[in-house]
Design a protein around this motif. Structure first.
Motif, short mmCIF file in Angstrom:
data_model
loop_
_atom_site.label_atom_id
_atom_site.label_comp_id
_atom_site.label_asym_id
_atom_site.label_seq_id
_atom_site.Cartn_x
_atom_site.Cartn_y
_atom_site.Cartn_z
N ARG A 84 0.76 -1.38 -0.01
CA ARG A 84 0.15 0.05 0.09
C ARG A 84 0.89 1.25 0.06
NH1 ARG A 84 -5.32 -0.87 1.12
NH2 ARG A 84 -5.88 -3.26 1.90
N ASP A 85 1.92 1.19 0.71
CA ASP A 85 2.70 2.38 0.67
C ASP A 85 4.22 2.18 0.46
OD1 ASP A 85 4.31 4.21 2.86
OD2 ASP A 85 2.61 5.48 2.36
N ARG A 92 0.07 9.79 -4.20
CA ARG A 92 -0.78 9.72 -2.87
C ARG A 92 -2.40 9.42 -2.94
NH1 ARG A 92 0.24 15.39 0.03
NH2 ARG A 92 2.18 14.44 0.16
N ASP A 93 -2.80 8.51 -2.18
CA ASP A 93 -4.07 7.91 -2.41
C ASP A 93 -4.50 7.66 -3.74
OD1 ASP A 93 -4.61 8.48 0.48
OD2 ASP A 93 -5.03 10.44 0.20
N ALA A 113 -0.85 2.46 -3.39
CA ALA A 113 -1.47 3.74 -3.58
C ALA A 113 -0.72 5.13 -3.25
CB ALA A 113 -2.73 3.91 -3.06
N ASP A 114 0.41 4.78 -2.23
CA ASP A 114 1.42 6.00 -1.78
C ASP A 114 2.75 5.55 -2.17
OD1 ASP A 114 -0.59 7.82 -0.13
OD2 ASP A 114 -1.25 5.78 0.07
#
Length: 334
Positions: free
Chosen positions: A148-149, A184-185, A228-229
């Motif tokens: 995710r990050d 970002r997002d 997403a990030d």
């Protein structure tokens, strides 16, 4: 395996020298053309490398001033704004690798590729250390079911200045693109001003003040992982090894967060380190990309197309070579 010489444009610098050394470690007979604007300097460097010839490169000529001299590939170690090396490579139908452009400068190369997509493989080698960051990150990501990050922190030692070409390239990048591309997002944004300021922890645990940097690693890793990030931050300071009283090094901090294979929350922190700094780490990447492009590894040469370095580099083989050179991918406390 017999191949024609590989042309190194801007081949008199430190990164080119380390690329030649890394390539020669596995393939000592591969011939090189060390191209530059100063023939005498190119010849001196070629003599130091051995098995190489210095040549004068004329970027205003379609044949680069080389006439009918055969080449098997072209590597560009500076910002080739005229795309002279790329046009030459496409005319000859040989692989092209460039490592110095910024993320905002890829449009001319992509447009050139799109008009001749079947001419030869083209590698957008602008990833940090020409693939060292992305290859290591994707190796770590194998432990995740979903990433995710992604946060990358690059620490360059103050003594790891590189040559004048490297300094000039960085000055150009900072002038032309003060904002940092970030995901970002799930949306690409540009961090600037106060929003571009960041911190990360070095290998020795220090909090390092950094600034956002528009590395093409951001878009490559986002596309490869679906994260997403994704952000990339860079700082210049004292490396952890030099702070301990040892020689300076380069370090790349890789922080991932997401879900593990069983759906559990997972967070990891690693570092890519090299005891001799940025040039030999980049040189290793360049050498291994060339191996794959030309089929020196006894597999078929790379087909025409547009590639990121991580699409050509085998992560396990890369990390093994890195370890043999004294570098490492280290796991750090979260």
């Amino acid at each position: 395996m017999s191949v024609n010489p590989i042309l190194f444009m801007g081949g008199t610098g430190a990164i080119a020298h380390h690329s030649a050394r890394a390539l020669r470690a596995g393939y000592p007979d591969v011939p090189l053309l060390i191209g530059g604007r100063d023939l005498a300097k190119a010849q001196r460097v070629a003599e130091q490398i051995g098995g190489a010839q210095g040549v004068l490169v004329d970027t205003s000529a379609n044949d680069l001033g080389l006439g009918d001299r055969p080449v098997s590939g072209v590597v560009v170690f500076y910002m080739d704004h005229a795309l002279a090396g790329l046009r030459f490579a496409q005319m000859r139908g040989v692989p092209h690798l460039s490592i110095s452009s910024g993320i905002f400068e890829i449009a001319p190369e992509i447009a050139t590729f799109m008009h001749q997509p079947n001419a030869a493989p083209i590698v957008l080698g602008y990833e940090w250390m020409a693939g060292a960051t992305t290859v290591a990150t994707l190796n770590i990501a194998k432990a995740y079911s979903r990433v995710r990050d992604i946060k990358i922190g690059a620490l360059i030692d103050e003594q790891d200045t590189g040559g004048p070409t490297v300094a000039s390239d960085f000055e150009h990048l900072n002038k032309m693109l003060p904002a940092a591309m970030t995901r970002r997002d799930g949306v690409y944004i540009w961090r600037e001003g106060e929003g571009a300021k960041a911190t990360f922890r070095a290998v020795d645990g220090r909090e390092i003040e950094a600034s956002g940097f528009s590395s093409i690693d951001v878009v490559g890793l986002a596309a490869a992982t679906g994260a997403a990030d994704v952000q990339f931050n860079m700082a210049i300071g004292t490396s952890s090894s030099r702070r301990r009283g040892e020689p300076m090094s380069t370090e790349i901090i890789i922080e991932l967060a997401g879900e593990g294979k069983n759906g559990e929350a997972l967070r990891t922190r690693h570092a890519v380190v090299h005891p001799a700094g940025t040039a030999p780490l980049t040189g290793l990447s360049v050498a291994m990309i060339l191996e794959r492009l030309l089929g020196l590894d006894e597999r078929a040469p790379t087909a025409p197309g547009l590639y990121f370095p991580y699409q050509l580099l085998d992560d396990v083989a890369y990390l093994e070579r890195l370890e043999r050179e004294g570098g490492a991918l280290r796991e750090l406390p979260v």
